[in-house]
Design a protein around this motif. Structure first.
Motif, PDB file in Angstrom:
ATOM      1  N   PHE A 138      36.719   3.682  17.999  1.00  0.00           N
ATOM      2  CA  PHE A 138      37.971   4.230  18.520  1.00  0.00           C
ATOM      3  C   PHE A 138      37.768   4.930  19.866  1.00  0.00           C
ATOM      4  O   PHE A 138      38.490   4.686  20.827  1.00  0.00           O
ATOM      5  CB  PHE A 138      38.588   5.177  17.499  1.00  0.00           C
ATOM      6  CG  PHE A 138      38.679   4.583  16.119  1.00  0.00           C
ATOM      7  CD1 PHE A 138      39.549   3.540  15.871  1.00  0.00           C
ATOM      8  CD2 PHE A 138      37.882   5.053  15.087  1.00  0.00           C
ATOM      9  CE1 PHE A 138      39.638   2.974  14.593  1.00  0.00           C
ATOM     10  CE2 PHE A 138      37.952   4.499  13.826  1.00  0.00           C
ATOM     11  CZ  PHE A 138      38.830   3.458  13.569  1.00  0.00           C
ATOM     12  N   SER A 139      36.815   5.864  19.914  1.00  0.00           N
ATOM     13  CA  SER A 139      36.524   6.612  21.144  1.00  0.00           C
ATOM     14  C   SER A 139      37.801   7.169  21.769  1.00  0.00           C
ATOM     15  O   SER A 139      38.108   6.950  22.933  1.00  0.00           O
ATOM     16  CB  SER A 139      35.767   5.725  22.142  1.00  0.00           C
ATOM     17  OG  SER A 139      34.512   5.341  21.629  1.00  0.00           O
ATOM     18  N   LEU A 140      38.541   7.917  20.969  1.00  0.00           N
ATOM     19  CA  LEU A 140      39.842   8.456  21.348  1.00  0.00           C
ATOM     20  C   LEU A 140      39.880   9.946  21.054  1.00  0.00           C
ATOM     21  O   LEU A 140      39.449  10.391  19.988  1.00  0.00           O
ATOM     22  CB  LEU A 140      40.941   7.744  20.548  1.00  0.00           C
ATOM     23  CG  LEU A 140      42.382   8.199  20.750  1.00  0.00           C
ATOM     24  CD1 LEU A 140      42.904   7.768  22.114  1.00  0.00           C
ATOM     25  CD2 LEU A 140      43.275   7.642  19.634  1.00  0.00           C
ATOM     26  N   SER A 141      40.398  10.722  21.981  1.00  0.00           N
ATOM     27  CA  SER A 141      40.561  12.151  21.757  1.00  0.00           C
ATOM     28  C   SER A 141      41.991  12.436  21.326  1.00  0.00           C
ATOM     29  O   SER A 141      42.940  12.199  22.075  1.00  0.00           O
ATOM     30  CB  SER A 141      40.238  12.937  23.031  1.00  0.00           C
ATOM     31  OG  SER A 141      40.462  14.322  22.826  1.00  0.00           O
ATOM     32  N   LEU A 142      42.150  12.926  20.098  1.00  0.00           N
ATOM     33  CA  LEU A 142      43.439  13.359  19.574  1.00  0.00           C
ATOM     34  C   LEU A 142      43.424  14.879  19.458  1.00  0.00           C
ATOM     35  O   LEU A 142      42.367  15.496  19.380  1.00  0.00           O
ATOM     36  CB  LEU A 142      43.705  12.744  18.201  1.00  0.00           C
ATOM     37  CG  LEU A 142      43.786  11.215  18.143  1.00  0.00           C
ATOM     38  CD1 LEU A 142      43.861  10.736  16.686  1.00  0.00           C
ATOM     39  CD2 LEU A 142      44.983  10.702  18.927  1.00  0.00           C
ATOM     40  N   TYR A 143      44.597  15.495  19.429  1.00  0.00           N
ATOM     41  CA  TYR A 143      44.692  16.952  19.316  1.00  0.00           C
ATOM     42  C   TYR A 143      45.129  17.300  17.894  1.00  0.00           C
ATOM     43  O   TYR A 143      46.261  17.038  17.508  1.00  0.00           O
ATOM     44  CB  TYR A 143      45.709  17.478  20.323  1.00  0.00           C
ATOM     45  CG  TYR A 143      45.670  18.990  20.498  1.00  0.00           C
ATOM     46  CD1 TYR A 143      46.134  19.834  19.496  1.00  0.00           C
ATOM     47  CD2 TYR A 143      45.180  19.577  21.661  1.00  0.00           C
ATOM     48  CE1 TYR A 143      46.107  21.209  19.646  1.00  0.00           C
ATOM     49  CE2 TYR A 143      45.156  20.948  21.826  1.00  0.00           C
ATOM     50  CZ  TYR A 143      45.613  21.751  20.809  1.00  0.00           C
ATOM     51  OH  TYR A 143      45.579  23.107  20.960  1.00  0.00           O
ATOM     52  N   PRO A 144      44.224  17.881  17.074  1.00  0.00           N
ATOM     53  CA  PRO A 144      44.565  18.187  15.685  1.00  0.00           C
ATOM     54  C   PRO A 144      45.149  19.583  15.525  1.00  0.00           C
ATOM     55  O   PRO A 144      44.941  20.465  16.356  1.00  0.00           O
ATOM     56  CB  PRO A 144      43.204  18.098  14.992  1.00  0.00           C
ATOM     57  CG  PRO A 144      42.246  18.606  16.041  1.00  0.00           C
ATOM     58  CD  PRO A 144      42.812  18.181  17.383  1.00  0.00           C
ATOM     59  N   GLY A 145      45.860  19.775  14.450  1.00  0.00           N
ATOM     60  CA  GLY A 145      46.395  21.096  14.154  1.00  0.00           C
ATOM     61  C   GLY A 145      46.618  21.271  12.668  1.00  0.00           C
ATOM     62  O   GLY A 145      46.684  20.299  11.909  1.00  0.00           O
ATOM     63  N   ALA A 146      46.736  22.526  12.260  1.00  0.00           N
ATOM     64  CA  ALA A 146      46.957  22.856  10.854  1.00  0.00           C
ATOM     65  C   ALA A 146      47.959  23.989  10.754  1.00  0.00           C
ATOM     66  O   ALA A 146      48.166  24.740  11.698  1.00  0.00           O
ATOM     67  CB  ALA A 146      45.636  23.243  10.190  1.00  0.00           C
ATOM     68  N   GLY A 147      48.604  24.091   9.607  1.00  0.00           N
ATOM     69  CA  GLY A 147      49.539  25.179   9.368  1.00  0.00           C
ATOM     70  C   GLY A 147      50.976  24.868   9.706  1.00  0.00           C
ATOM     71  O   GLY A 147      51.811  25.769   9.796  1.00  0.00           O
ATOM     72  N   SER A 148      51.305  23.588   9.875  1.00  0.00           N
ATOM     73  CA  SER A 148      52.650  23.238  10.335  1.00  0.00           C
ATOM     74  C   SER A 148      53.735  23.521   9.307  1.00  0.00           C
ATOM     75  O   SER A 148      54.919  23.573   9.657  1.00  0.00           O
ATOM     76  CB  SER A 148      52.697  21.749  10.729  1.00  0.00           C
ATOM     77  OG  SER A 148      52.134  20.930   9.724  1.00  0.00           O
ATOM     78  N   VAL A 149      53.359  23.719   8.040  1.00  0.00           N
ATOM     79  CA  VAL A 149      54.366  23.984   7.008  1.00  0.00           C
ATOM     80  C   VAL A 149      54.641  25.480   6.874  1.00  0.00           C
ATOM     81  O   VAL A 149      55.796  25.915   6.918  1.00  0.00           O
ATOM     82  CB  VAL A 149      53.921  23.405   5.648  1.00  0.00           C
ATOM     83  CG1 VAL A 149      54.911  23.794   4.542  1.00  0.00           C
ATOM     84  CG2 VAL A 149      53.798  21.898   5.736  1.00  0.00           C
ATOM     85  N   ASP A 150      53.577  26.261   6.712  1.00  0.00           N
ATOM     86  CA  ASP A 150      53.770  27.693   6.465  1.00  0.00           C
ATOM     87  C   ASP A 150      52.707  28.550   7.143  1.00  0.00           C
ATOM     88  O   ASP A 150      52.520  29.701   6.781  1.00  0.00           O
ATOM     89  CB  ASP A 150      53.791  27.976   4.964  1.00  0.00           C
ATOM     90  CG  ASP A 150      52.529  27.485   4.257  1.00  0.00           C
ATOM     91  OD1 ASP A 150      51.540  27.155   4.951  1.00  0.00           O
ATOM     92  OD2 ASP A 150      52.530  27.426   3.012  1.00  0.00           O
ATOM     93  N   GLY A 151      52.019  28.011   8.120  1.00  0.00           N
ATOM     94  CA  GLY A 151      50.970  28.752   8.794  1.00  0.00           C
ATOM     95  C   GLY A 151      49.590  28.477   8.248  1.00  0.00           C
ATOM     96  O   GLY A 151      48.591  28.710   8.927  1.00  0.00           O
ATOM     97  N   ARG A 152      49.520  27.936   7.029  1.00  0.00           N
ATOM     98  CA  ARG A 152      48.233  27.566   6.433  1.00  0.00           C
ATOM     99  C   ARG A 152      48.223  26.099   6.010  1.00  0.00           C
ATOM    100  O   ARG A 152      47.281  25.365   6.304  1.00  0.00           O
ATOM    101  CB  ARG A 152      47.908  28.460   5.230  1.00  0.00           C
ATOM    102  CG  ARG A 152      47.609  29.902   5.600  1.00  0.00           C
ATOM    103  CD  ARG A 152      47.042  30.664   4.411  1.00  0.00           C
ATOM    104  NE  ARG A 152      46.756  32.061   4.748  1.00  0.00           N
ATOM    105  CZ  ARG A 152      45.659  32.484   5.346  1.00  0.00           C
ATOM    106  NH1 ARG A 152      44.725  31.605   5.697  1.00  0.00           N
ATOM    107  NH2 ARG A 152      45.467  33.763   5.606  1.00  0.00           N
ATOM    108  N   ARG A 153      49.253  25.689   5.316  1.00  0.00           N
ATOM    109  CA  ARG A 153      49.330  24.296   4.858  1.00  0.00           C
ATOM    110  C   ARG A 153      50.065  23.451   5.897  1.00  0.00           C
ATOM    111  O   ARG A 153      50.960  23.933   6.589  1.00  0.00           O
ATOM    112  CB  ARG A 153      50.055  24.216   3.519  1.00  0.00           C
ATOM    113  CG  ARG A 153      49.377  24.979   2.383  1.00  0.00           C
ATOM    114  CD  ARG A 153      50.202  24.863   1.119  1.00  0.00           C
ATOM    115  NE  ARG A 153      51.576  25.307   1.355  1.00  0.00           N
ATOM    116  CZ  ARG A 153      52.653  24.785   0.782  1.00  0.00           C
ATOM    117  NH1 ARG A 153      52.526  23.787  -0.070  1.00  0.00           N
ATOM    118  NH2 ARG A 153      53.853  25.261   1.053  1.00  0.00           N
TER     119      ARG A 153
END
Length: 478
Positions: A426-441
């Motif tokens: 793939f050799s692709l840079s994606l931007y990950p994130g967490a907490g989109s539901v309630d700050g944790r999940r």
């Protein structure tokens, strides 16, 4: 404003490559640099050109997110390099307490003029977090500059699942639970929160856009009443929420309704466009699309395109006129504000965006990007929602599409997809994130290509993204 991935939540995950020392990664035990994570070895970039990063192990990684939605022209622009060198040969630094210079004056004039007369002055800084700190302080001072000072106005209302920076003041404004947790006892107590405008998570089945907006406006009004309407300094929001929820735009009419509530009680409206502004969503200022003018606006990432650390705060005439009538002295200042080299870099970036009509390309390629993402991702079993605007798109992952149940944070879905994408083929840079539901999940990834991206590159980015997601969940389910 967008911090790095929450490595503290992924350091012990066996199913990601976060804990591995791979070729091209700096060995933590040999580094003197305090990295974002002391458990995860970062890839070493040895060169960058156009939309690609080359690492020490020879991989050529497609930067589909401009880093953190920063490198809006891609990497290695010779015009910007020349502008920086010219400024270095003229004046690299001047104490803004005593002096000014051409670059900050011209950049500020460009920014103010770009608002078609709505904003009055610009304040040039070095980071988005600094911009939010500045906005908070200037908002407070505005009320103190009045002929009858409104000293009781000390409160701010922000939104849950938001991110406004990493300094104590800006972190206090943000609502991201995980990022706040360690510092909660130290954070300001004069910030309260209302719901995000997130149609996917927040709009009930019986609501339409109009009734949803009315409910959120009533919630904001109720919060004014709860804490005392004459104690509120400002309502603070991101027009399109970035790192905290993954490119969630507000629904039609939302910000007009929020503006009406603020005006009803004499409070200010602060719009945080650090990540979503400066062309990222198709207009130089995202609020142009909302038909709402903020009292104070913050910006950063796309302002300088990563060629120099630079951010800005813009104030409208209401604020500046009051300062002029009052003390005439903003009670704030930083050593590197209006830094000539940073301003020269940002000004050249903005000239290129304007001269090459790149905002038109953002709109055209953004439409294609969204269309292709919907076509390739909507029907995947673990994709809950694809959303965005311009060249700013996010994908939220769920365990169950019907109930919208998120994955457990310990499964590290967002970071796992990001780590897999970095690997070949793939050799692709994606931007990950967490907490989109309630700050944790809640897990998401974001795409934010450069403004000069081509149709072929957009198609390639989406193909690689879809392939990565499919591969990740195939391995996860095996």
């Amino acid at each position: 404003m967008a911090p790095g991935t929450l490595m503290s939540e992924t350091k012990d995950l066996p199913n990601t490559t976060a804990s591995k020392i791979l070729p091209g990664r700096i060995k933590q035990q040999e580094s003197a640099l305090l990295h974002r994570s002391l458990h995860k070895a970062p890839l070493e970039v040895v060169s960058a050109s156009g939309h690609y990063l080359t690492t020490a192990d020879g991989r050529r990684i497609l930067d589909s997110t401009c880093g953190a939605a920063v490198a809006c022209l891609g990497h290695g622009n010779e015009r910007v390099h020349a502008a920086i060198l010219k400024q270095l040969n003229t004046v690299a630094y001047a104490n803004s307490l005593i002096f000014t210079s051409t670059a900050p004056e011209e950049l500020s004039r460009f920014l103010v003029d770009s608002t078609h007369g709505h904003m009055a002055r610009a304040y040039i800084l070095s980071s988005g977090s600094e911009a939010m700190e500045t906005a908070m302080k200037l908002a407070r001072q505005y009320f103190m500059e009045k002929s009858t000072p409104e000293s009781q106005r000390i409160n701010f209302i922000a939104r849950r699942e938001s991110y406004h920076g990493t300094t104590l003041g800006s972190l206090s404004m943000g609502g991201h639970v995980a990022r706040r947790a360690l510092f909660e006892p130290m954070l300001l107590k004069n910030v309260t929160r209302v719901s995000q405008c997130n149609a996917y998570r927040g709009m009930s089945g019986h609501e339409n856009t109009e009734s949803y907006v009315a409910r959120l406006a009533q919630e904001l009004d109720d919060e004014f009443q709860r804490i005392g309407p004459d104690t509120v300094c400002a309502f603070v929001a991101e027009p399109v929420v970035g790192a905290a929820t993954g490119c969630v735009p507000a629904v039609e009419g939302y910000f007009r309704a929020m503006r009406e509530v603020c005006d009803r009680y004499g409070a200010l409206l602060i719009l945080d466009e650090v990540m979503s502004g400066m062309g990222r969503c198709g207009t130089l200022h995202e609020w142009e699309q909302e038909e709402v003018v903020p009292d104070i606006q913050t910006m950063a990432k796309g302002l300088g395109g990563g060629f120099a650390p630079v951010a800005a705060v813009m104030l409208n005439h209401r604020i500046v006129d009051q300062f002029i009538k009052g003390s005439g002295i903003p009670s704030h200042g930083m050593t590197y504000q209006a830094h000539p080299v940073a301003c020269a870099a940002a000004l050249e970036v903005q000239r290129i965006v304007q001269e090459e009509d790149l905002l038109a390309n953002v709109r055209k390629m953004g439409t294609l990007l969204g269309q292709l993402m919907h076509e390739q991702l909507d029907d995947l079993p673990y994709v809950g929602n694809v959303r965005g605007k311009g060249l700013f798109w996010g994908v939220e992952f769920v365990r169950d599409k019907v109930s919208k149940e998120p994955f457990d944070p310990t499964e590290g879905v967002g970071i796992g997809i990001h780590e897999l994408a970095l690997e070949e083929p793939f050799s692709l840079s994606l931007y990950p994130g967490a907490g989109s539901v309630d700050g944790r999940r809640g897990d998401h990834i974001m795409l934010a290509p450069a403004y000069n991206v081509t149709e072929a590159e957009v198609r390639h980015i989406v193909d690689l993204t879809a392939a990565t997601i499919k591969k990740f969940f195939e391995a996860k389910d095996a």
